[in-house]
Design a protein around this motif. Sequence first.
Motif, PDB file in Angstrom:
ATOM      1  N   ILE A  90       0.972  -1.171  -0.105  1.00  0.00           N
ATOM      2  CA  ILE A  90      -0.186   0.030   0.044  1.00  0.00           C
ATOM      3  C   ILE A  90       0.865   1.179   0.006  1.00  0.00           C
ATOM      4  O   ILE A  90       0.678   2.160  -0.671  1.00  0.00           O
ATOM      5  CB  ILE A  90      -0.879   0.118   1.292  1.00  0.00           C
ATOM      6  CG1 ILE A  90      -1.918  -1.210   1.102  1.00  0.00           C
ATOM      7  CG2 ILE A  90      -1.682   1.089   1.310  1.00  0.00           C
ATOM      8  CD1 ILE A  90      -2.828  -1.409   2.263  1.00  0.00           C
ATOM      9  N   GLU A  91       1.735   1.272   0.903  1.00  0.00           N
ATOM     10  CA  GLU A  91       2.962   2.313   0.904  1.00  0.00           C
ATOM     11  C   GLU A  91       3.700   2.564  -0.592  1.00  0.00           C
ATOM     12  O   GLU A  91       3.673   3.749  -0.838  1.00  0.00           O
ATOM     13  CB  GLU A  91       3.686   2.301   2.071  1.00  0.00           C
ATOM     14  CG  GLU A  91       3.205   2.343   3.276  1.00  0.00           C
ATOM     15  CD  GLU A  91       4.170   2.346   4.456  1.00  0.00           C
ATOM     16  OE1 GLU A  91       5.532   2.221   4.111  1.00  0.00           O
ATOM     17  OE2 GLU A  91       4.024   1.875   5.794  1.00  0.00           O
ATOM     18  N   LYS A  92       4.126   1.387  -1.196  1.00  0.00           N
ATOM     19  CA  LYS A  92       4.689   1.478  -2.314  1.00  0.00           C
ATOM     20  C   LYS A  92       3.681   2.026  -3.396  1.00  0.00           C
ATOM     21  O   LYS A  92       4.211   3.059  -4.111  1.00  0.00           O
ATOM     22  CB  LYS A  92       5.209   0.148  -2.561  1.00  0.00           C
ATOM     23  CG  LYS A  92       6.227  -0.147  -2.002  1.00  0.00           C
ATOM     24  CD  LYS A  92       6.798  -1.765  -2.232  1.00  0.00           C
ATOM     25  CE  LYS A  92       7.908  -2.031  -1.141  1.00  0.00           C
ATOM     26  NZ  LYS A  92       8.254  -3.514  -1.537  1.00  0.00           N
ATOM     27  N   ALA A  93       2.371   1.573  -3.409  1.00  0.00           N
ATOM     28  CA  ALA A  93       1.552   2.075  -4.505  1.00  0.00           C
ATOM     29  C   ALA A  93       1.300   3.765  -4.441  1.00  0.00           C
ATOM     30  O   ALA A  93       1.035   4.337  -5.230  1.00  0.00           O
ATOM     31  CB  ALA A  93       0.240   1.242  -4.410  1.00  0.00           C
ATOM     32  N   ARG A  94       1.031   4.017  -3.042  1.00  0.00           N
ATOM     33  CA  ARG A  94       0.728   5.326  -2.449  1.00  0.00           C
ATOM     34  C   ARG A  94       1.974   6.103  -3.046  1.00  0.00           C
ATOM     35  O   ARG A  94       1.768   7.282  -3.624  1.00  0.00           O
ATOM     36  CB  ARG A  94       0.660   5.471  -0.995  1.00  0.00           C
ATOM     37  CG  ARG A  94       0.184   7.128  -0.799  1.00  0.00           C
ATOM     38  CD  ARG A  94      -0.135   7.028   0.587  1.00  0.00           C
ATOM     39  NE  ARG A  94      -1.354   6.388   0.887  1.00  0.00           N
ATOM     40  CZ  ARG A  94      -1.437   5.758   2.187  1.00  0.00           C
ATOM     41  NH1 ARG A  94      -0.619   5.587   3.188  1.00  0.00           N
ATOM     42  NH2 ARG A  94      -2.696   5.037   2.344  1.00  0.00           N
TER      43      ARG A  94
ATOM     44  N   LYS B  61       1.955   6.696  -6.807  1.00  0.00           N
ATOM     45  CA  LYS B  61       0.810   7.675  -7.052  1.00  0.00           C
ATOM     46  C   LYS B  61       1.286   9.167  -6.816  1.00  0.00           C
ATOM     47  O   LYS B  61       1.018   9.968  -7.771  1.00  0.00           O
ATOM     48  CB  LYS B  61      -0.560   7.498  -6.489  1.00  0.00           C
ATOM     49  CG  LYS B  61      -1.537   8.236  -6.833  1.00  0.00           C
ATOM     50  CD  LYS B  61      -3.040   7.680  -6.204  1.00  0.00           C
ATOM     51  CE  LYS B  61      -4.060   8.403  -6.572  1.00  0.00           C
ATOM     52  NZ  LYS B  61      -5.271   8.119  -6.116  1.00  0.00           N
ATOM     53  N   VAL B  62       2.025   9.261  -5.800  1.00  0.00           N
ATOM     54  CA  VAL B  62       2.268  10.702  -5.492  1.00  0.00           C
ATOM     55  C   VAL B  62       3.236  11.014  -6.379  1.00  0.00           C
ATOM     56  O   VAL B  62       3.536  12.266  -6.939  1.00  0.00           O
ATOM     57  CB  VAL B  62       3.111  10.747  -4.013  1.00  0.00           C
ATOM     58  CG1 VAL B  62       3.687  12.188  -3.691  1.00  0.00           C
ATOM     59  CG2 VAL B  62       1.799  10.759  -2.887  1.00  0.00           C
ATOM     60  N   GLU B  63       4.522  10.146  -6.693  1.00  0.00           N
ATOM     61  CA  GLU B  63       5.285  10.655  -7.702  1.00  0.00           C
ATOM     62  C   GLU B  63       4.823  10.915  -9.073  1.00  0.00           C
ATOM     63  O   GLU B  63       5.228  11.739  -9.829  1.00  0.00           O
ATOM     64  CB  GLU B  63       6.478   9.438  -7.972  1.00  0.00           C
ATOM     65  CG  GLU B  63       7.406   9.346  -6.606  1.00  0.00           C
ATOM     66  CD  GLU B  63       8.156  10.493  -6.197  1.00  0.00           C
ATOM     67  OE1 GLU B  63       8.650  11.007  -7.310  1.00  0.00           O
ATOM     68  OE2 GLU B  63       8.183  10.845  -4.982  1.00  0.00           O
ATOM     69  N   ASP B  64       3.775  10.207  -9.384  1.00  0.00           N
ATOM     70  CA  ASP B  64       3.111  10.351 -10.777  1.00  0.00           C
ATOM     71  C   ASP B  64       2.517  11.586 -10.739  1.00  0.00           C
ATOM     72  O   ASP B  64       2.585  12.354 -11.735  1.00  0.00           O
ATOM     73  CB  ASP B  64       2.095   9.317 -11.082  1.00  0.00           C
ATOM     74  CG  ASP B  64       1.372   9.485 -12.303  1.00  0.00           C
ATOM     75  OD1 ASP B  64       2.101   9.749 -13.398  1.00  0.00           O
ATOM     76  OD2 ASP B  64       0.308   9.168 -12.427  1.00  0.00           O
TER      77      ASP B  64
END
Length: 89
Positions: free
Chosen positions: A49-53, A56-59
């Motif tokens: 979850i943290e990795k996906a978040r 998303k923030v980087e995107d």
Amino acid sequence: MKINPLKNTTFNPYQKQIQKSEDIKTNVQQPDKLEISSQAKELQKGNEIEKARQEKVEDLKQQVQDGKYNVDSQKTAEKMVDFWSNRRM
């Protein structure tokens, strides 16, 4: 009145303090030690979850820097009104 001096000339009223200070000097203190449990090590690695978040923030950061990110002001205003109207009730 005659006061007789102590017969023991090696008497030192501070002997206990001297001995304590010598003991402190001779005792070598152990360095601090830190142990991390295996569970804590797992938590440090993070989860999906943290990795996906983070992805998303980087995107989103990249979209903002490229000028491709557009904010829908109507939806933002609706969310703000919903938030403040529910909070005051």
